[in-house]
Design an enzyme around this catalytic site. Structure first.
Site, mmCIF file in Angstrom:
data_model
loop_
_atom_site.group_PDB
_atom_site.id
_atom_site.type_symbol
_atom_site.label_atom_id
_atom_site.label_comp_id
_atom_site.label_asym_id
_atom_site.label_seq_id
_atom_site.Cartn_x
_atom_site.Cartn_y
_atom_site.Cartn_z
ATOM 1 N N TYR A 56 -22.833 -20.479 -16.471
ATOM 2 C CA TYR A 56 -22.208 -21.500 -15.633
ATOM 3 C C TYR A 56 -21.424 -20.855 -14.491
ATOM 4 O O TYR A 56 -21.454 -21.326 -13.350
ATOM 5 C CB TYR A 56 -21.273 -22.376 -16.470
ATOM 6 N N TYR A 57 -20.722 -19.777 -14.811
ATOM 7 C CA TYR A 57 -19.902 -19.136 -13.777
ATOM 8 C C TYR A 57 -20.766 -18.608 -12.643
ATOM 9 O O TYR A 57 -20.412 -18.742 -11.465
ATOM 10 C CB TYR A 57 -19.077 -17.992 -14.375
#
Length: 391
Positions: free
Chosen positions: A296-297
């Site tokens: 996600y990052y």
């Protein structure tokens, strides 16, 4: 090691009794309670009075304290027992006393009784200095606000000690890894006290502190088993003694540095949160925790509002700035600490840079009243993350 830290260690070692605590906002007069001087809990009354104060009357005792091996004050232990009060304090330091200002909130205060009415006092400010002092006496942040045990004492109940001892007999190495130590401390604690997942999920602040204390007792128990015979045998020379002592101190530092991370990880797992540890971010930085995780990052389409950053530091008066550039995509940095109190100026600076403190619920009272509503406990932090992950 800093000269003042060495002097404080020597002072405690030679003392008849000694005490340490983090200087709180209440001590520095920043809670609006109009109190004066260092609050000393009743568990340390023998440092001050014999016998203890009697409710319904005040009592006082004058002493001389030499501070930082530099200057002396004629100070006073006082017991307030009249009316609604029932507390002990150390007061009267003279005009210009430098260690009870707002900037001292979060510093470590140490008081040693040397003889008669003569005491030695020290105040340690830097995180490294506090860590060195704790390491010397195998203390943790939770061992403050009480008398210092100069022997490697274990406070756990006999029942959990039995569990510790059974675990120790299974060890195939001199010392377990930090993760094995944390896991087995939890296994013993949870088994003996019938801790359920439901309790962990609903009382995370309480559970974290109890796990930390259990692990610390397990570590001290192993030290006593491993070192008791060796330290009773003369060393061949000073060099051999130093090498052996450094091995012990380095192992203590290593455990202390990882303990908090290990137990927070278990809390997050029990809370069914998505997260990763040591995610590689910009310039090869490795934050302690990223929620929901690396994929996600590093996905440019992920809304940064879904991401949460958490660093874990046992003390953070100096080290909080280290987190500022560890994850550029997440402007708001959460920082979990066992530090008990931080000055108003430092808190203002932290919030200026979007650093939000997270502390165990019982530690909130150590902070200035005006900031307590902006500091999260662990339960509130978990709710914050769950809210983001439910969207």
């Amino acid at each position: 090691m800093n000269r003042i830290v060495e002097a404080a260690i020597t002072s405690v070692t030679k003392s008849t009794k000694s005490f340490c605590k983090f200087i709180s906002a209440n001590d520095a007069g920043k809670t609006g309670a109009h109190q004066e001087g260092f609050y000393i809990p009743k568990n340390s009354v023998s440092l001050m009075f014999d016998p203890p104060g009697v409710k319904g009357s005040n009592d006082e005792r004058f002493i001389t304290i030499k501070w930082q091996e530099d200057f002396e004050t004629r100070s006073r232990f006082i017991y307030y027992g009249k009316g609604t009060r029932n507390e002990y304090r150390l007061t009267r330091f003279g005009r210009g006393f430098p260690f009870l200002t707002d900037e001292n909130v979060g510093d470590l205060f140490i008081l040693s009784h040397i003889e008669g009415d003569y005491y030695e006092g020290f105040v340690l400010e830097a995180d490294d200095d506090i860590e060195d002092f704790f390491t010397a006496f195998n203390l943790s942040s939770a061992d403050t606000n009480r008398l210092i045990a100069k022997v490697n004492s274990v406070t756990a109940s006999e029942t959990i000690l039995d569990c510790f001892e059974r675990y120790i007999t299974t060890l195939q190495t001199d010392f377990p890894s930090t993760i094995d130590l944390a896991v087995n401390a939890r296994i013993c604690y949870n088994r003996i006290f019938n801790v359920s997942d439901h309790y962990i999920q609903n009382k995370p602040d309480d559970m974290l502190l109890k796990w930390l204390a259990a692990e610390f007792d397990l570590f001290k128990t192993i030290e006593n088993y491993r070192y008791s015979d060796r330290i009773q045998t003369p060393f061949k020379n000073v060099e051999e003694l130093i090498v052996y002592a450094n091995t012990i101190l380095n192992r203590r530092k290593s455990r202390a540095g990882k303990s908090l991370e290990h137990h927070l990880t278990e809390i997050f797992k029990k809370s069914a949160l998505d997260f990763e540890m040591q995610v590689v971010t910009e310039e090869n930085k490795r934050p302690d925790f990223i929620f929901p995780g690396s994929a996600y990052y590093h996905n440019a389409t992920t809304d940064p509002g879904r991401l949460v950053f958490l660093a874990a530091k046992t003390t953070c008066k100096d080290r909080w700035r280290q987190v500022l550039n560890e994850a550029d995509r997440i402007p708001e940095k959460h920082l979990f600490t066992l530090q008990q109190g931080i000055s108003t100026n430092q808190l203002n600076e932290m919030y200026k840079y979007n650093v939000i403190l997270v502390v165990p619920e019982p530690y909130l009272k150590s902070f200035p009243v005006s900031f307590r509503s902006r500091i999260l406990n662990l339960e509130s932090f978990l709710t914050h993350v769950k809210t983001k992950q439910s969207k």
